[in-house]
Write a protein that holds these residues in place. Sequence first.
Motif, short mmCIF file in Angstrom:
data_model
loop_
_atom_site.label_atom_id
_atom_site.label_comp_id
_atom_site.label_asym_id
_atom_site.label_seq_id
_atom_site.Cartn_x
_atom_site.Cartn_y
_atom_site.Cartn_z
N ALA A 1 0.86 -1.18 0.00
CA ALA A 1 0.00 0.00 0.00
C ALA A 1 0.90 1.23 0.00
CB ALA A 1 -0.93 -0.01 1.20
N PHE A 2 0.31 2.41 0.23
CA PHE A 2 1.05 3.65 0.03
C PHE A 2 0.89 4.61 1.20
CE2 PHE A 2 0.63 1.74 -4.04
CZ PHE A 2 1.83 2.02 -4.67
N GLU A 3 1.94 5.39 1.44
CA GLU A 3 1.91 6.39 2.48
C GLU A 3 0.75 7.36 2.26
OE1 GLU A 3 5.74 8.21 2.36
OE2 GLU A 3 6.79 6.40 3.04
N GLY A 4 0.02 7.64 3.31
CA GLY A 4 -1.12 8.54 3.21
C GLY A 4 -2.42 7.86 2.86
N GLY A 5 -2.39 6.59 2.55
CA GLY A 5 -3.60 5.89 2.14
C GLY A 5 -4.51 5.58 3.32
N TYR A 6 -5.80 5.53 3.05
CA TYR A 6 -6.79 5.14 4.05
C TYR A 6 -7.70 4.08 3.45
CZ TYR A 6 -10.46 5.16 7.52
OH TYR A 6 -11.36 4.76 8.47
N HIS A 7 -7.77 2.92 4.13
CA HIS A 7 -8.53 1.80 3.58
C HIS A 7 -9.49 1.16 4.59
CE1 HIS A 7 -5.93 2.14 0.11
NE2 HIS A 7 -4.88 2.06 0.90
N GLY A 8 -9.59 1.71 5.80
CA GLY A 8 -10.54 1.17 6.76
C GLY A 8 -9.89 0.82 8.08
N ARG A 9 -10.71 0.35 9.03
CA ARG A 9 -10.25 0.16 10.40
C ARG A 9 -10.26 -1.30 10.87
NH1 ARG A 9 -9.85 5.12 13.27
NH2 ARG A 9 -9.93 6.78 11.72
N GLY B 1 3.36 13.29 -4.16
CA GLY B 1 2.84 14.41 -3.39
C GLY B 1 3.98 15.23 -2.83
N PRO B 2 3.78 15.84 -1.67
CA PRO B 2 4.81 16.72 -1.11
C PRO B 2 6.12 16.02 -0.82
CG PRO B 2 2.69 17.04 -0.01
CD PRO B 2 2.55 15.83 -0.88
N ASP B 3 6.05 14.70 -0.51
CA ASP B 3 7.26 13.99 -0.07
C ASP B 3 7.92 13.16 -1.15
OD1 ASP B 3 6.87 14.98 2.55
OD2 ASP B 3 5.41 13.39 2.94
N ALA B 4 7.30 13.04 -2.31
CA ALA B 4 7.89 12.23 -3.39
C ALA B 4 7.33 12.66 -4.74
CB ALA B 4 7.61 10.74 -3.16
N THR B 5 8.18 12.76 -5.73
CA THR B 5 7.72 13.02 -7.08
C THR B 5 7.15 11.74 -7.67
OG1 THR B 5 9.82 12.46 -8.12
CG2 THR B 5 9.53 14.75 -7.36
N THR B 6 6.49 11.87 -8.81
CA THR B 6 5.98 10.68 -9.50
C THR B 6 7.11 9.72 -9.84
OG1 THR B 6 4.06 11.84 -10.42
CG2 THR B 6 4.83 9.90 -11.61
N ASP B 7 8.20 10.27 -10.36
CA ASP B 7 9.34 9.41 -10.73
C ASP B 7 9.93 8.72 -9.50
OD1 ASP B 7 9.06 10.07 -13.37
OD2 ASP B 7 10.64 11.59 -13.38
N GLN B 8 10.04 9.43 -8.39
CA GLN B 8 10.58 8.82 -7.18
C GLN B 8 9.68 7.71 -6.66
OE1 GLN B 8 10.96 12.42 -4.88
NE2 GLN B 8 13.15 12.62 -5.30
N GLY C 1 -6.85 14.35 2.40
CA GLY C 1 -7.04 15.71 1.93
C GLY C 1 -7.01 15.87 0.43
N LEU C 2 -7.55 14.89 -0.30
CA LEU C 2 -7.66 14.94 -1.77
C LEU C 2 -6.29 15.09 -2.43
CD1 LEU C 2 -10.84 17.16 -2.33
CD2 LEU C 2 -10.67 14.70 -1.91
N VAL C 3 -5.41 14.15 -2.14
CA VAL C 3 -4.08 14.14 -2.73
C VAL C 3 -4.11 13.20 -3.94
CG1 VAL C 3 -1.63 13.73 -2.35
CG2 VAL C 3 -3.08 14.51 -0.46
N PRO C 4 -3.93 13.73 -5.17
CA PRO C 4 -4.05 12.88 -6.36
C PRO C 4 -2.76 12.13 -6.67
CG PRO C 4 -3.66 15.14 -7.01
CD PRO C 4 -3.72 15.15 -5.50
N ALA C 5 -2.90 10.88 -7.09
CA ALA C 5 -1.73 10.14 -7.56
C ALA C 5 -1.28 10.68 -8.91
CB ALA C 5 -2.05 8.66 -7.67
N GLY C 6 -2.24 11.05 -9.75
CA GLY C 6 -1.95 11.53 -11.10
C GLY C 6 -1.94 10.39 -12.10
N PRO C 7 -2.42 10.65 -13.33
CA PRO C 7 -2.48 9.59 -14.35
C PRO C 7 -1.13 8.96 -14.65
CG PRO C 7 -3.82 11.46 -15.01
CD PRO C 7 -3.06 11.90 -13.79
#
Length: 430
Positions: A136-144, A175-182, A214-220
């Motif tokens: 999974a990914f940092e910042g993700g939310y999938h349930g409790r 997002g703020p902590d990683a570019t798409t390439d990273q 907070g509506l952070v897009p992964a991007g196409p």
Amino acid sequence: MMDQREALRLTRAHESTAANTFRLVPDPPVFVRGDGPWLFTADATRYLDLVCGSATTSLGHAHPAHLSAVQQALATGILHTGTRLPSPFRAELYDRLQAILPPGLTRIQLVNSGAEAVEAAIKAAQYATGRSRLVAFEGGYHGRTLGALSLTSGTRIRAPFQLLEANIDILPYPGPDATTDQALAAADALFTACAAANDLPALVLVEAIQAVSGLVPAGPAFLRGLSDLCRSHDIPLALDEIWNGIGRTGHWFGFTASEITPDLVILGKALSGGLPLSAVAAGERFLGQWSSGMHTSTFQGNPLACAMAVATLETIRNHDLLTHVRQVIEPLLISALMPLRGHPRVADVRIAGAQAAISFCTPDGQPDPARAQSLQRAMLDQQTLVYGGGKSGECLMLVPPLNLDVDPLSKALADLVMLIDAKEHDIHLG
């Protein structure tokens, strides 16, 4: 009907403290009636609902199509049979979902909540692949639930519990902590190492837009790159569309713009429009091979929720609400809120279809959850319900119904901007 004071007393005395009922204000309003985007207290005070039950009641309250669907289901007298018997309401929902799902996702597992749908996806992928590792990914939310929580970011909500961390990898998200390439390079490195160790993941789970954060897009570009990496290693890719699916972004799914076809799509929240219902959609490999009873749930696919879901899908299509989101709601949000990026205490404004997040910061640039909550309370005083989000609770979020008219939304946006301006003015005076 019980009065507001007694309802609050009994709730405060007996409800688990894990619930959010009293988180924002000590005496929240008690609503006794809903009509479209409006909620009413017993004294007929009217509130505009820009929360939609955490993106669930996407057609508002008491929608005629929903009421008619539930009445038709109630008229049969069959409120529950379980899944050992076929149901025309369940079958009709399967048919309607096929009309909007990507090609090849012909099998559907119905369950009750988003977290349960995530659990079903995990089990389906592990069963089909014979593997155990999950990504999974940092910042993700999938349930409790424990499995879903193991794939969810957030130290505070994870720390007290014994999770499946031995089998979990959490990768950077753009997002703020990683570019798409990273972010893609990190995924590539992990998958290559797993292949060398003969320990490939059973599932990669990602959100096209991280809503709760907070509506952070992964991007196409990221989603396409991730899809390519998964396919090159034969790793199943699941898109968590619990929040963004069923029209919230102005498309049926949040991943639509990326033009990928996931192996599994997870749906929930707005699927029914108000009753407990969620789903996993996939192809034969994942949902057409495991044996009967391998995953089941007592109330999955109950008639009332399925009837509501069919009504939701038909209403969105028949009233062209996806276009309404793209051409009316989203432009209105953009024109009203994007200028806030100029405020010194607004870190960012993000908008995706019928949803917006305003991220607040302190003078030294740190997340400011206190400001976001203060504005939520101020909007409540203005008889408007707004949402909170962000990794640290620093975001004020708007989640309007997909069919909301211009006038009430415009007024609410004007009220919000005025409140933000007023708070900035108070700061400068101080």
